[in-house]
Enzyme design. Structure first.
Site, PDB file in Angstrom:
ATOM      1  N   LYS A   1      44.594  36.492  39.231  1.00  0.00           N
ATOM      2  CA  LYS A   1      43.429  35.797  39.768  1.00  0.00           C
ATOM      3  C   LYS A   1      42.240  35.899  38.816  1.00  0.00           C
ATOM      4  O   LYS A   1      41.501  34.921  38.603  1.00  0.00           O
ATOM      5  CB  LYS A   1      43.067  36.348  41.150  1.00  0.00           C
ATOM      6  CG  LYS A   1      44.032  35.931  42.242  1.00  0.00           C
ATOM      7  CD  LYS A   1      44.043  34.419  42.420  1.00  0.00           C
ATOM      8  CE  LYS A   1      44.892  33.975  43.580  1.00  0.00           C
ATOM      9  NZ  LYS A   1      44.927  32.499  43.729  1.00  0.00           N
TER      10      LYS A   1
ATOM     11  N   TYR B   1      48.833  40.791  40.868  1.00  0.00           N
ATOM     12  CA  TYR B   1      48.213  39.698  41.627  1.00  0.00           C
ATOM     13  C   TYR B   1      46.732  39.576  41.291  1.00  0.00           C
ATOM     14  O   TYR B   1      46.237  38.494  40.947  1.00  0.00           O
ATOM     15  CB  TYR B   1      48.398  39.923  43.127  1.00  0.00           C
ATOM     16  CG  TYR B   1      47.554  39.000  43.963  1.00  0.00           C
ATOM     17  CD1 TYR B   1      47.794  37.628  43.992  1.00  0.00           C
ATOM     18  CD2 TYR B   1      46.498  39.494  44.726  1.00  0.00           C
ATOM     19  CE1 TYR B   1      47.003  36.772  44.750  1.00  0.00           C
ATOM     20  CE2 TYR B   1      45.709  38.650  45.486  1.00  0.00           C
ATOM     21  CZ  TYR B   1      45.963  37.293  45.492  1.00  0.00           C
ATOM     22  OH  TYR B   1      45.175  36.453  46.239  1.00  0.00           O
TER      23      TYR B   1
ATOM     24  N   SER C   1      40.236  35.785  44.603  1.00  0.00           N
ATOM     25  CA  SER C   1      40.484  36.856  45.568  1.00  0.00           C
ATOM     26  C   SER C   1      39.611  38.063  45.275  1.00  0.00           C
ATOM     27  O   SER C   1      39.271  38.350  44.115  1.00  0.00           O
ATOM     28  CB  SER C   1      41.953  37.275  45.496  1.00  0.00           C
ATOM     29  OG  SER C   1      42.189  38.478  46.197  1.00  0.00           O
TER      30      SER C   1
END
Length: 322
Positions: A145, A141, A117
């Site tokens: 990643k 998050y 991402s």
């Protein structure tokens, strides 16, 4: 050879499954169906129900289907939820990656494509984000990643596995109405939801240093995301041992205000005016990809514009509510 696609019954995953199958690849899906739906899958694609956290299930699937390559899309992806539930996100995204890679090494899997991402970059202060832009994620998050990328690179180097980490920017649209995004955490479906409720779309901040004061993002059609995976899979097959980290975007910035304007025109509600709220903490003013490396490494570039993203997403939204 067969490719295992984790999370293949979800929004992005199902698009990748359809694209891989259309390209002549043999695919198998592993999905726990927590957010995915079996009916998204093309006829004839095997579905194994289970979690990447379950090493016995993963190992059984890899051996049963003689898997030679993995496209790993399964995971948690809501930024706000990751802030409130960091332990959950690290377990699902990082431990899930570790379990999957351990099983892949044991099963002699030689190719691995990872769904990463643009969140790994955090708040980049550049006009175009390249793969050399420093990574400084600002939420769990994005951290998970980036940790997944690090783990994949280390395992690939240690075990001779060809690897690709694809850093998606802002995904929107649908290849067909049945494959549309059913969540409401992304801008386009969030605006659809508010318009359906007779409410004005919300804009968080109109005082950023951008042409119209709203945040600028790089929106990319999910169909283009899917073709990027196909191109990466083909490159890993042709070039054993290759290691790539690539931005997947259009390389064109669209402001939140501009995107909302397109949405209200497509939906036939042009008199709606957005409601301006204060900035959200951690929202960078501009995050736009340089996709030059993906073009040179994969021969890939995005084919769809913003209006086609919105039109396809709106068609899917209306189908689900009819």
């Amino acid at each position: 050879m067969s490719w295992l696609i984790t999370g293949g019954a979800g929004y992005i995953g199902s698009h990748v499954v359809h694209a891989m199958k259309a390209a002549g690849e043999q695919v198998v899906v592993l999905d726990d169906l927590s957010t995915g739906r079996a009916e998204r899958l093309p006829e004839g694609v095997p579905l194994e129900i289970g979690s990447v956290l379950d090493s016995e299930v993963v190992s059984r699937v890899l051996h049963r289907h003689a898997i030679a390559g993995i496209v790993h899309i399964a995971g948690k992806k809501q930024v706000a939820e990751s802030v409130s539930r960091p332990l959950h996100y690290y377990r699902e995204n990082v431990e899930g990656m570790r379990v999957l890679l351990a099983a892949a090494v044991a099963a002699d899997v030689t190719r691995f494509v990872f769904s990463s991402s643009a969140a790994v970059y955090g708040m980049p202060d550049v006009d175009l984000v390249t793969e050399k832009t420093p990574c400084a994620p600002i939420n769990p998050y994005g951290e998970t990643k980036l940790a997944g990328e690090w783990l994949l690179t280390a395992v690939g180097r240690a075990h001779g596995m060809a690897t690709a980490s694809l850093r998606y920017f802002n995904v929107a649209g649908a290849a067909t109405p049945a494959l549309g995004d059913e969540g409401v955490s992304n801008l386009v479906p969030m605006v659809f939801q508010r318009l359906d409720a007779g409410e004005a779309p919300r804009v968080f901040g109109d005082d950023y240093p951008t042409p119209d004061g709203t945040c600028v993002r790089d929106f990319v059609h999910v169909t283009d995301i899917a073709t990027a995976h196909v191109a990466a899979a083909h490159r890993l097959t042709a070039d054993p041992g290759v290691e790539m980290t690539l931005n997947i975007g259009r390389g064109e910035g669209v402001s939140v205000a501009e995107m909302i304007d397109v949405i209200v025109r497509v939906t036939g509600k042009p008199n709606v005016r957005p409601r301006i709220s204060g900035r959200r903490p951690g929202d960078p003013a501009r995050v736009v990809a340089s996709a030059d490396l993906a073009h040179s490494e994969l021969g890939w570039e995005a084919q769809h514009d913003v209006r086609s993203m919105v039109e396809s997403a709106w068609e899917s939204w209306r189908l689900r509510r009819s």
